[in-house]
Design a protein around this motif. Structure first.
Motif, mmCIF file in Angstrom:
data_model
loop_
_atom_site.group_PDB
_atom_site.id
_atom_site.type_symbol
_atom_site.label_atom_id
_atom_site.label_comp_id
_atom_site.label_asym_id
_atom_site.label_seq_id
_atom_site.Cartn_x
_atom_site.Cartn_y
_atom_site.Cartn_z
ATOM 1 N N ILE A 145 112.749 92.724 94.508
ATOM 2 C CA ILE A 145 113.085 94.140 94.376
ATOM 3 C C ILE A 145 114.171 94.507 95.391
ATOM 4 O O ILE A 145 115.147 95.197 95.067
ATOM 5 C CB ILE A 145 111.834 95.019 94.564
ATOM 6 C CG1 ILE A 145 110.835 94.768 93.419
ATOM 7 C CG2 ILE A 145 112.209 96.498 94.621
ATOM 8 C CD1 ILE A 145 109.505 95.483 93.606
ATOM 9 N N LEU A 146 114.002 94.039 96.629
ATOM 10 C CA LEU A 146 114.990 94.309 97.674
ATOM 11 C C LEU A 146 116.335 93.674 97.349
ATOM 12 O O LEU A 146 117.392 94.314 97.461
ATOM 13 C CB LEU A 146 114.476 93.783 99.012
ATOM 14 C CG LEU A 146 113.312 94.540 99.664
ATOM 15 C CD1 LEU A 146 112.708 93.716 100.798
ATOM 16 C CD2 LEU A 146 113.796 95.878 100.190
ATOM 17 N N LEU A 147 116.311 92.407 96.945
ATOM 18 C CA LEU A 147 117.541 91.691 96.648
ATOM 19 C C LEU A 147 118.287 92.312 95.468
ATOM 20 O O LEU A 147 119.513 92.451 95.497
ATOM 21 C CB LEU A 147 117.221 90.225 96.349
ATOM 22 C CG LEU A 147 116.763 89.392 97.548
ATOM 23 C CD1 LEU A 147 116.060 88.130 97.080
ATOM 24 C CD2 LEU A 147 117.946 89.039 98.447
ATOM 25 N N TRP A 148 117.529 92.699 94.445
ATOM 26 C CA TRP A 148 118.139 93.292 93.257
ATOM 27 C C TRP A 148 118.746 94.660 93.579
ATOM 28 O O TRP A 148 119.847 94.987 93.126
ATOM 29 C CB TRP A 148 117.081 93.417 92.157
ATOM 30 C CG TRP A 148 117.592 93.977 90.873
ATOM 31 C CD1 TRP A 148 118.673 93.535 90.144
ATOM 32 C CD2 TRP A 148 117.049 95.075 90.146
ATOM 33 N NE1 TRP A 148 118.821 94.293 89.009
ATOM 34 C CE2 TRP A 148 117.838 95.241 88.982
ATOM 35 C CE3 TRP A 148 115.962 95.921 90.353
ATOM 36 C CZ2 TRP A 148 117.580 96.227 88.042
ATOM 37 C CZ3 TRP A 148 115.710 96.895 89.406
ATOM 38 C CH2 TRP A 148 116.502 97.054 88.274
ATOM 39 N N SER A 149 118.025 95.458 94.383
ATOM 40 C CA SER A 149 118.518 96.790 94.728
ATOM 41 C C SER A 149 119.753 96.723 95.624
ATOM 42 O O SER A 149 120.575 97.652 95.616
ATOM 43 C CB SER A 149 117.414 97.604 95.416
ATOM 44 O OG SER A 149 117.046 97.002 96.651
ATOM 45 N N GLN A 161 120.118 84.346 86.957
ATOM 46 C CA GLN A 161 120.357 83.726 88.262
ATOM 47 C C GLN A 161 119.152 82.925 88.737
ATOM 48 O O GLN A 161 119.292 81.844 89.317
ATOM 49 C CB GLN A 161 120.683 84.817 89.280
ATOM 50 C CG GLN A 161 120.753 84.347 90.724
ATOM 51 C CD GLN A 161 120.952 85.499 91.699
ATOM 52 O OE1 GLN A 161 122.066 85.872 92.009
ATOM 53 N NE2 GLN A 161 119.849 86.080 92.169
ATOM 54 N N MET A 162 117.950 83.452 88.483
ATOM 55 C CA MET A 162 116.735 82.837 88.997
ATOM 56 C C MET A 162 116.097 81.842 88.028
ATOM 57 O O MET A 162 115.216 81.073 88.432
ATOM 58 C CB MET A 162 115.710 83.919 89.338
ATOM 59 C CG MET A 162 116.205 84.983 90.307
ATOM 60 S SD MET A 162 116.785 84.305 91.878
ATOM 61 C CE MET A 162 115.260 83.661 92.562
ATOM 62 N N PHE A 163 116.500 81.850 86.766
ATOM 63 C CA PHE A 163 115.817 81.047 85.737
ATOM 64 C C PHE A 163 115.778 79.552 86.062
ATOM 65 O O PHE A 163 114.714 78.921 85.913
ATOM 66 C CB PHE A 163 116.442 81.270 84.369
ATOM 67 C CG PHE A 163 115.801 80.454 83.283
ATOM 68 C CD1 PHE A 163 114.587 80.846 82.719
ATOM 69 C CD2 PHE A 163 116.385 79.271 82.840
ATOM 70 C CE1 PHE A 163 113.984 80.086 81.731
ATOM 71 C CE2 PHE A 163 115.782 78.502 81.859
ATOM 72 C CZ PHE A 163 114.579 78.907 81.303
ATOM 73 N N ALA A 313 118.537 84.580 97.546
ATOM 74 C CA ALA A 313 117.429 84.836 96.628
ATOM 75 C C ALA A 313 116.598 83.571 96.405
ATOM 76 O O ALA A 313 115.360 83.606 96.425
ATOM 77 C CB ALA A 313 117.958 85.366 95.298
ATOM 78 N N TRP A 314 117.271 82.454 96.199
ATOM 79 C CA TRP A 314 116.545 81.196 96.003
ATOM 80 C C TRP A 314 115.782 80.814 97.269
ATOM 81 O O TRP A 314 114.631 80.383 97.208
ATOM 82 C CB TRP A 314 117.528 80.085 95.624
ATOM 83 C CG TRP A 314 117.950 80.108 94.186
ATOM 84 C CD1 TRP A 314 118.232 81.220 93.420
ATOM 85 C CD2 TRP A 314 118.156 78.974 93.341
ATOM 86 N NE1 TRP A 314 118.606 80.844 92.162
ATOM 87 C CE2 TRP A 314 118.566 79.477 92.071
ATOM 88 C CE3 TRP A 314 118.050 77.609 93.520
ATOM 89 C CZ2 TRP A 314 118.864 78.628 91.006
ATOM 90 C CZ3 TRP A 314 118.346 76.757 92.461
ATOM 91 C CH2 TRP A 314 118.743 77.270 91.217
ATOM 92 N N ALA A 315 116.416 80.983 98.420
ATOM 93 C CA ALA A 315 115.820 80.512 99.677
ATOM 94 C C ALA A 315 114.562 81.288 100.049
ATOM 95 O O ALA A 315 113.546 80.688 100.402
ATOM 96 C CB ALA A 315 116.854 80.605 100.799
ATOM 97 N N VAL A 316 114.602 82.625 99.981
ATOM 98 C CA VAL A 316 113.425 83.395 100.406
ATOM 99 C C VAL A 316 112.270 83.206 99.431
ATOM 100 O O VAL A 316 111.095 83.295 99.822
ATOM 101 C CB VAL A 316 113.759 84.895 100.579
ATOM 102 C CG1 VAL A 316 114.718 85.096 101.736
ATOM 103 C CG2 VAL A 316 114.309 85.511 99.299
ATOM 104 N N ASN A 317 112.581 82.934 98.165
ATOM 105 C CA ASN A 317 111.494 82.673 97.214
ATOM 106 C C ASN A 317 110.908 81.285 97.409
ATOM 107 O O ASN A 317 109.684 81.110 97.314
ATOM 108 C CB ASN A 317 112.002 82.850 95.782
ATOM 109 C CG ASN A 317 112.017 84.296 95.334
ATOM 110 O OD1 ASN A 317 110.979 84.886 95.073
ATOM 111 N ND2 ASN A 317 113.202 84.896 95.280
#
Length: 369
Positions: A145-149, A161-163, A313-317
């Motif tokens: 949510i933070l990254l998208w906003s 991007q995340m798929f 995004a990839w790293a924090v997930n």
């Protein structure tokens, strides 16, 4: 009333966080008036509502009915484990990772009434599954949510991007689930008891659940929580007395400790250097920070210095795997399991999965970029 405070007296994680916070108070540069703002109160309100509603469903007895039906559908442990893991991943993509756990973990715990199953291991895999599934969408978890906003991608763009990462990690987790659960037949208990459930309490809990999820979208969470508390005060007061209130104290203490940690003079001097990091260094830093302070605070911290990006995004997930603090979902799931041994068993699966996700994720990221 003793039941209400017993969890606070026996909560070792809370005691440890309070001790750490007391030490940091003497070392950090901060103002006392800033401490309330260090807590993400929206998260606390959301968790409070989910705790109450899940306990309402549990007290209604419906999880017993659903668990009995679930056991009757599956013959082998591996098939049941694969179903629960895939269900956790799917639910987390659109209900968020914590909501998915609040639905599935209580259901999983009821299965012990009907069979002999490795429930702690199953809950561990459900925690891993929501971390893998929730990373796909911008609403799957708080860090997304933070990254998208903070970014410029559309919903479809963010999912695109995340798929690759979501698909790869879910495939890896399915393979790990297949290997970790045997094909032996589920040993079902001989139980002729007919499970009754309180339909009015169940209906109210479900209705309030739907309203609460809608309130999250409409930014009316506080009013929704007030409605929930009033309803249960009227029709099921024991529900409010028996939820895990100390879990909320753990989250509040964690937010304060993370804030104080970032205010340490020895660390503040290095924060500006983050803006000059390359992709590889940022990737490793985001994962490492997530292991220490959890991936949501790590995202908040890093977004102050770097823009939202695919690498971040990839790293924090990916950082949600590994050590227990990596994701708040880990803490929620293991607390609900109520098994002391589950804390170290979790790391037997999560740490290898973190190593695998770090290596394969970086290679995949370089391949598609």
């Amino acid at each position: 009333m003793p039941t209400l405070f017993r969890s606070f007296l026996h909560d070792r994680i809370l005691h440890l966080l309070l001790i750490i916070g007391a030490i940091l108070l003497f070392l950090a540069n901060f103002r006392w008036s800033d401490l309330p703002g260090a807590v993400d109160w929206h998260t606390i309100i959301t968790l409070t509502g989910l705790l109450i509603l899940t306990k309402g469903l549990e007290v209604s007895g419906y999880f017993d009915v659903l668990g009995e039906r679930l056991i009757s559908r599956f013959k082998h442990e591996r098939a049941l484990a694969l179903f629960m893991v895939l269900a956790a991943a799917l639910l987390s993509t659109f209900l968020t990772n914590d909501v998915a756990l609040f639905i599935l973990v209580p259901l999983t715990l009821t299965l012990r009434k009907f069979s002999r199953l490795p429930l702690s291991r199953l809950i561990i895999f459900e925690a891993l599954a929501v971390n893998a599934g929730s990373l796909l969408t911008p609403v799957g978890n708080p860090q997304n949510i933070l990254l998208w906003s903070h970014g410029s991608l559309s919903v479809a763009g963010f999912i695109g991007q995340m798929f690759p990462l979501a698909a790869w990690l879910l495939l890896s987790l399915v393979a790990l689930t297949w290997w970790s659960f045997s094909t032996r037949e589920i040993q079902k208990h001989q139980n002729n008891e007919t499970h009754q459930w309180r339909k009015p309490l169940f209906a109210v809990s479900v209705l309030l659940y739907v309203l609460f999820i809608a309130a999250l979208e409409w930014h009316l969470t506080g009013w929704a929580l007030l409605l929930i508390v009033l309803c249960f005060l009227i029709m099921a007061r024991p529900v409010l007395l028996n939820i895990d209130w100390s879990l909320l104290a753990v989250f509040i203490a964690m937010f304060v400790d993370v804030y104080l940690l970032t205010r340490l003079p020895v660390l503040q001097a290095h924060f500006d250097a983050i803006t000059h990091l390359g992709d590889g260094a940022l990737y490793l830093l985001a994962i490492a920070l997530s292991q220490v302070i959890s991936n949501v605070p790590a995202t908040i911290l890093l977004l102050q210095k770097v823009p939202s990006s695919e690498v971040l995004a990839w790293a924090v997930n990916i950082g949600g795997f590994g050590l227990l603090p990596g994701s708040l979902a880990n803490l929620i799931a293991l607390r609900m399991a109520k098994d002391r041994r589950v804390w170290w068993r979790f790391h037997l699966f999560s740490l290898p999965l973190l190593a695998w996700a770090m290596l394969s994720g970086w290679l995949l990221l370089r391949l598609i970029s």
